[in-house]
Each structure stands twice: as C-alpha cells, then as structure tokens.
Design an enzyme around this catalytic site. Structure first.
Site, PDB file in Angstrom:
ATOM      1  N   LYS A   1      56.116 -79.940 -39.472  1.00  0.00           N
ATOM      2  CA  LYS A   1      54.990 -79.200 -38.921  1.00  0.00           C
ATOM      3  C   LYS A   1      53.963 -80.187 -38.357  1.00  0.00           C
ATOM      4  O   LYS A   1      53.070 -79.814 -37.624  1.00  0.00           O
ATOM      5  CB  LYS A   1      54.299 -78.378 -40.031  1.00  0.00           C
ATOM      6  CG  LYS A   1      55.236 -77.465 -40.780  1.00  0.00           C
ATOM      7  CD  LYS A   1      54.493 -76.909 -42.032  1.00  0.00           C
ATOM      8  CE  LYS A   1      55.531 -76.329 -42.982  1.00  0.00           C
ATOM      9  NZ  LYS A   1      54.969 -76.143 -44.322  1.00  0.00           N
ATOM     10  N   GLY A   2      54.092 -81.442 -38.729  1.00  0.00           N
ATOM     11  CA  GLY A   2      53.054 -82.434 -38.461  1.00  0.00           C
ATOM     12  C   GLY A   2      52.700 -82.638 -37.005  1.00  0.00           C
ATOM     13  O   GLY A   2      51.565 -82.992 -36.679  1.00  0.00           O
TER      14      GLY A   2
ATOM     15  N   GLU B   1      56.388 -86.493 -32.198  1.00  0.00           N
ATOM     16  CA  GLU B   1      56.312 -86.679 -33.648  1.00  0.00           C
ATOM     17  C   GLU B   1      54.913 -87.169 -34.029  1.00  0.00           C
ATOM     18  O   GLU B   1      54.240 -87.824 -33.237  1.00  0.00           O
ATOM     19  CB  GLU B   1      57.404 -87.680 -34.057  1.00  0.00           C
ATOM     20  CG  GLU B   1      57.428 -88.121 -35.502  1.00  0.00           C
ATOM     21  CD  GLU B   1      57.674 -87.026 -36.523  1.00  0.00           C
ATOM     22  OE1 GLU B   1      56.959 -86.009 -36.472  1.00  0.00           O
ATOM     23  OE2 GLU B   1      58.538 -87.215 -37.401  1.00  0.00           O
ATOM     24  N   ASP B   2      54.488 -86.842 -35.244  1.00  0.00           N
ATOM     25  CA  ASP B   2      53.161 -87.292 -35.679  1.00  0.00           C
ATOM     26  C   ASP B   2      53.154 -88.790 -35.999  1.00  0.00           C
ATOM     27  O   ASP B   2      52.366 -89.535 -35.445  1.00  0.00           O
ATOM     28  CB  ASP B   2      52.649 -86.453 -36.874  1.00  0.00           C
ATOM     29  CG  ASP B   2      53.648 -86.352 -38.028  1.00  0.00           C
ATOM     30  OD1 ASP B   2      54.737 -86.953 -37.954  1.00  0.00           O
ATOM     31  OD2 ASP B   2      53.324 -85.662 -39.014  1.00  0.00           O
TER      32      ASP B   2
ATOM     33  N   ASP C   1      57.174 -93.934 -39.120  1.00  0.00           N
ATOM     34  CA  ASP C   1      56.878 -94.684 -40.349  1.00  0.00           C
ATOM     35  C   ASP C   1      58.070 -95.596 -40.646  1.00  0.00           C
ATOM     36  O   ASP C   1      58.226 -96.626 -39.997  1.00  0.00           O
ATOM     37  CB  ASP C   1      56.597 -93.662 -41.457  1.00  0.00           C
ATOM     38  CG  ASP C   1      56.113 -94.274 -42.755  1.00  0.00           C
ATOM     39  OD1 ASP C   1      55.508 -95.347 -42.732  1.00  0.00           O
ATOM     40  OD2 ASP C   1      56.338 -93.660 -43.820  1.00  0.00           O
TER      41      ASP C   1
ATOM     42  N   LYS D   1      53.368 -96.820 -37.679  1.00  0.00           N
ATOM     43  CA  LYS D   1      53.133 -97.745 -38.807  1.00  0.00           C
ATOM     44  C   LYS D   1      54.241 -98.783 -38.772  1.00  0.00           C
ATOM     45  O   LYS D   1      55.217 -98.694 -39.525  1.00  0.00           O
ATOM     46  CB  LYS D   1      53.242 -96.985 -40.139  1.00  0.00           C
ATOM     47  CG  LYS D   1      52.056 -96.174 -40.549  1.00  0.00           C
ATOM     48  CD  LYS D   1      52.276 -95.711 -42.003  1.00  0.00           C
ATOM     49  CE  LYS D   1      51.419 -94.533 -42.343  1.00  0.00           C
ATOM     50  NZ  LYS D   1      51.774 -93.953 -43.657  1.00  0.00           N
TER      51      LYS D   1
ATOM     52  N   PHE E   1      48.020 -94.208 -45.967  1.00  0.00           N
ATOM     53  CA  PHE E   1      48.443 -92.814 -45.882  1.00  0.00           C
ATOM     54  C   PHE E   1      47.334 -92.001 -45.226  1.00  0.00           C
ATOM     55  O   PHE E   1      46.204 -92.006 -45.684  1.00  0.00           O
ATOM     56  CB  PHE E   1      48.796 -92.245 -47.255  1.00  0.00           C
ATOM     57  CG  PHE E   1      49.661 -91.032 -47.144  1.00  0.00           C
ATOM     58  CD1 PHE E   1      51.038 -91.157 -47.035  1.00  0.00           C
ATOM     59  CD2 PHE E   1      49.101 -89.759 -47.110  1.00  0.00           C
ATOM     60  CE1 PHE E   1      51.843 -90.037 -46.892  1.00  0.00           C
ATOM     61  CE2 PHE E   1      49.901 -88.629 -46.967  1.00  0.00           C
ATOM     62  CZ  PHE E   1      51.277 -88.767 -46.859  1.00  0.00           C
ATOM     63  N   VAL E   2      47.666 -91.350 -44.125  1.00  0.00           N
ATOM     64  CA  VAL E   2      46.657 -90.619 -43.365  1.00  0.00           C
ATOM     65  C   VAL E   2      46.960 -89.118 -43.328  1.00  0.00           C
ATOM     66  O   VAL E   2      48.112 -88.701 -43.470  1.00  0.00           O
ATOM     67  CB  VAL E   2      46.545 -91.155 -41.921  1.00  0.00           C
ATOM     68  CG1 VAL E   2      46.002 -92.575 -41.895  1.00  0.00           C
ATOM     69  CG2 VAL E   2      47.887 -91.089 -41.202  1.00  0.00           C
TER      70      VAL E   2
ATOM     71  N   ASP F   1      49.689 -83.964 -43.200  1.00  0.00           N
ATOM     72  CA  ASP F   1      49.344 -83.406 -44.503  1.00  0.00           C
ATOM     73  C   ASP F   1      49.540 -84.384 -45.647  1.00  0.00           C
ATOM     74  O   ASP F   1      50.237 -85.386 -45.521  1.00  0.00           O
ATOM     75  CB  ASP F   1      50.234 -82.194 -44.795  1.00  0.00           C
ATOM     76  CG  ASP F   1      51.667 -82.620 -45.155  1.00  0.00           C
ATOM     77  OD1 ASP F   1      52.262 -83.408 -44.393  1.00  0.00           O
ATOM     78  OD2 ASP F   1      52.165 -82.192 -46.211  1.00  0.00           O
TER      79      ASP F   1
ATOM     80  N   ARG G   1      45.968 -80.447 -42.900  1.00  0.00           N
ATOM     81  CA  ARG G   1      46.514 -80.458 -41.537  1.00  0.00           C
ATOM     82  C   ARG G   1      45.472 -80.029 -40.513  1.00  0.00           C
ATOM     83  O   ARG G   1      45.536 -80.404 -39.350  1.00  0.00           O
ATOM     84  CB  ARG G   1      47.715 -79.503 -41.431  1.00  0.00           C
ATOM     85  CG  ARG G   1      48.941 -79.944 -42.208  1.00  0.00           C
ATOM     86  CD  ARG G   1      50.152 -79.138 -41.752  1.00  0.00           C
ATOM     87  NE  ARG G   1      51.284 -79.245 -42.663  1.00  0.00           N
ATOM     88  CZ  ARG G   1      52.187 -80.219 -42.642  1.00  0.00           C
ATOM     89  NH1 ARG G   1      52.088 -81.182 -41.748  1.00  0.00           N
ATOM     90  NH2 ARG G   1      53.194 -80.235 -43.485  1.00  0.00           N
TER      91      ARG G   1
HETATM   92  P1  IMP Z   1      59.869 -91.791 -41.431  1.00  0.00           P
HETATM   93  O1  IMP Z   1      61.233 -91.195 -41.485  1.00  0.00           O
HETATM   94  O2  IMP Z   1      59.588 -92.659 -42.629  1.00  0.00           O
HETATM   95  O3  IMP Z   1      59.565 -92.502 -40.152  1.00  0.00           O
HETATM   96  O4  IMP Z   1      58.934 -90.580 -41.677  1.00  0.00           O
HETATM   97  C1  IMP Z   1      58.073 -90.093 -40.783  1.00  0.00           C
HETATM   98  C2  IMP Z   1      57.472 -88.833 -41.358  1.00  0.00           C
HETATM   99  O5  IMP Z   1      56.858 -89.075 -42.615  1.00  0.00           O
HETATM  100  C3  IMP Z   1      56.374 -88.370 -40.454  1.00  0.00           C
HETATM  101  O6  IMP Z   1      56.872 -87.415 -39.567  1.00  0.00           O
HETATM  102  C4  IMP Z   1      55.393 -87.747 -41.411  1.00  0.00           C
HETATM  103  O7  IMP Z   1      55.709 -86.389 -41.577  1.00  0.00           O
HETATM  104  C5  IMP Z   1      55.624 -88.439 -42.713  1.00  0.00           C
HETATM  105  N1  IMP Z   1      54.582 -89.448 -42.945  1.00  0.00           N
HETATM  106  C6  IMP Z   1      54.708 -90.788 -42.882  1.00  0.00           C
HETATM  107  N2  IMP Z   1      53.545 -91.404 -43.114  1.00  0.00           N
HETATM  108  C7  IMP Z   1      52.646 -90.423 -43.310  1.00  0.00           C
HETATM  109  C8  IMP Z   1      51.225 -90.414 -43.567  1.00  0.00           C
HETATM  110  O8  IMP Z   1      50.542 -91.443 -43.665  1.00  0.00           O
HETATM  111  N3  IMP Z   1      50.666 -89.188 -43.687  1.00  0.00           N
HETATM  112  C9  IMP Z   1      51.342 -88.022 -43.580  1.00  0.00           C
HETATM  113  N4  IMP Z   1      52.663 -87.985 -43.326  1.00  0.00           N
HETATM  114  C10 IMP Z   1      53.304 -89.172 -43.191  1.00  0.00           C
HETATM  115 MG    MG Z   2      56.730 -85.230 -39.792  1.00  0.00          MG
END
Ligand code: IMP
Ligand code: MG
Length: 171
Positions: free
Chosen positions: A40-41, A96-97, A100, A128, A149-150, A156, A162
C-alpha cells in the site's frame, strides 16, 4: 504523534515528485505508460506523481507480502495481488515507496519482465542504499536516505502513519 521528527517536508516531497514526473514525461514522450504501484506504501506517491505525468497513463496495482508488523524483512516475498491487465508490449513504470534491501523489487522485476513489457523502469521515492542485499537500482529516485526507519506519505509502521503529509523518522 509528537514523538515523530519531520525528515523530509511535504514541500520538498512535492517539488521532487514534480521533477520526477516531468522527467518521465520527457523520457516517454509520445508514448503511453502503465504506472504500476506496489500496495500500500506507494499509493500516495503514485497518485501525486501521476498528476505530473503529461502522457497517456493507466494505473495498475500489485501487492506483495512484506514485513508484517515488524521492522525486519523476513527475506521472503510472495505475490498477494497480481496485475489486472496484460503488461506485454507496454511501458511499465513500477512505482515503489522505498528501495531497501532490494528483495521486493528484485522479485517483482523478474516476475514483470517475464510479461515481456516494451520498457520496464522503477521509480522509488526513497532509496536506502546502505541496506542493499540485491544488485538492483531504481531509474527514478526521489531521495537517497540513510538507514533510518521512516513513515508518512504512504509509508507505515504497523499500518500506522501512512496519512502523514511529511516523511518522518520513527525513533
Ligand atoms: P525491500 O525488499 O527490503 O527492498 O523492502 C522494501 C519494502 O520494505 C518497502 O516497499 C517498504 O514497504 C518496506 N520498508 C523498508 N524500509 C522502510 C521504512 O523505513 N519504513 C517503512 N517501510 C519500509
Ligand atoms: Mg512497500
């Protein structure tokens, strides 16, 4: 919500999102695009970004399993809701939000490229870099951020925050 510190203000976000929209409009001039949001992000980023894209654009959304109620990524990605329309021959912009560890976008890139799109680009509001486990990058990045963590602007912590207009750090 007083414990939250504003990290990127709504004014800064709005300016950067507009720039990305203009860049996408230039890069795909004369073509149509599918804005494919990761629920949902990315919902708020996609809705703002789309209004700065002066192209023929359609929306689609996918949903993948994520962190649940924890700040830790389990490393496992599962598709909970797939695309509604065929992606074959289309210009897909995956919205995508946060990029990470990269596990989510690596998984989604593989799945979506198998649909044989004409073009496949990733737009991530936040990046990140320090946390990356997979060799993946976004074509359009709003802001590079450190390992914090944001929340807010769609993002969220345990489904809260959100709706905050600014991006904030959770202490
Ligand atoms: P990845 O697979 O580790 O790249 O995960 C990315 C997903 O993790 C993002 O789409 C977010 O939903 C969630 N995520 C990663 N870091 C944060 C954060 O700091 N705040 C909130 N959601 C996060
Ligand atoms: Mg996400």
């Amino acid at each position: 919500m007083s414990e939250l510190k504003i990290y990127i203000s709504q004014e800064k976000i709005a300016k950067r999102v507009a720039e990305i929209g203009e860049q996408i409009s230039k890069d795909f001039a004369g073509e149509s695009v599918v804005l494919l949001g990761v629920l949902k992000g990315a919902a708020i980023f996609l809705s703002d970004l789309s209004r700065h894209i002066s192209l023929d654009a359609s929306f689609d959304f996918i949903s993948v399993s994520s962190y649940g109620n924890s700040k830790q990524n389990s490393g496992e990605v599962r598709m909970l809701k797939d695309v509604d329309q065929s992606m074959e021959g289309k210009n897909i912009i995956l919205v995508e939000d946060i990029l990470d560890t990269g596990l989510t976008l690596t998984f989604l890139s593989k799945v979506l490229k198998a649909h044989k799109p004409k073009a496949f680009k990733i737009a991530a509001l936040l990046d990140k870099k320090a946390r990356r486990l997979e060799n993946i990058h976004a074509d359009y990045v709003g802001f590079e951020i450190p390992d914090e963590f944001v929340v807010g602007y769609g993002m969220d912590y345990a489904e809260r925050y959100r709706n905050l207009p600014d991006i904030c750090i959770v202490p």
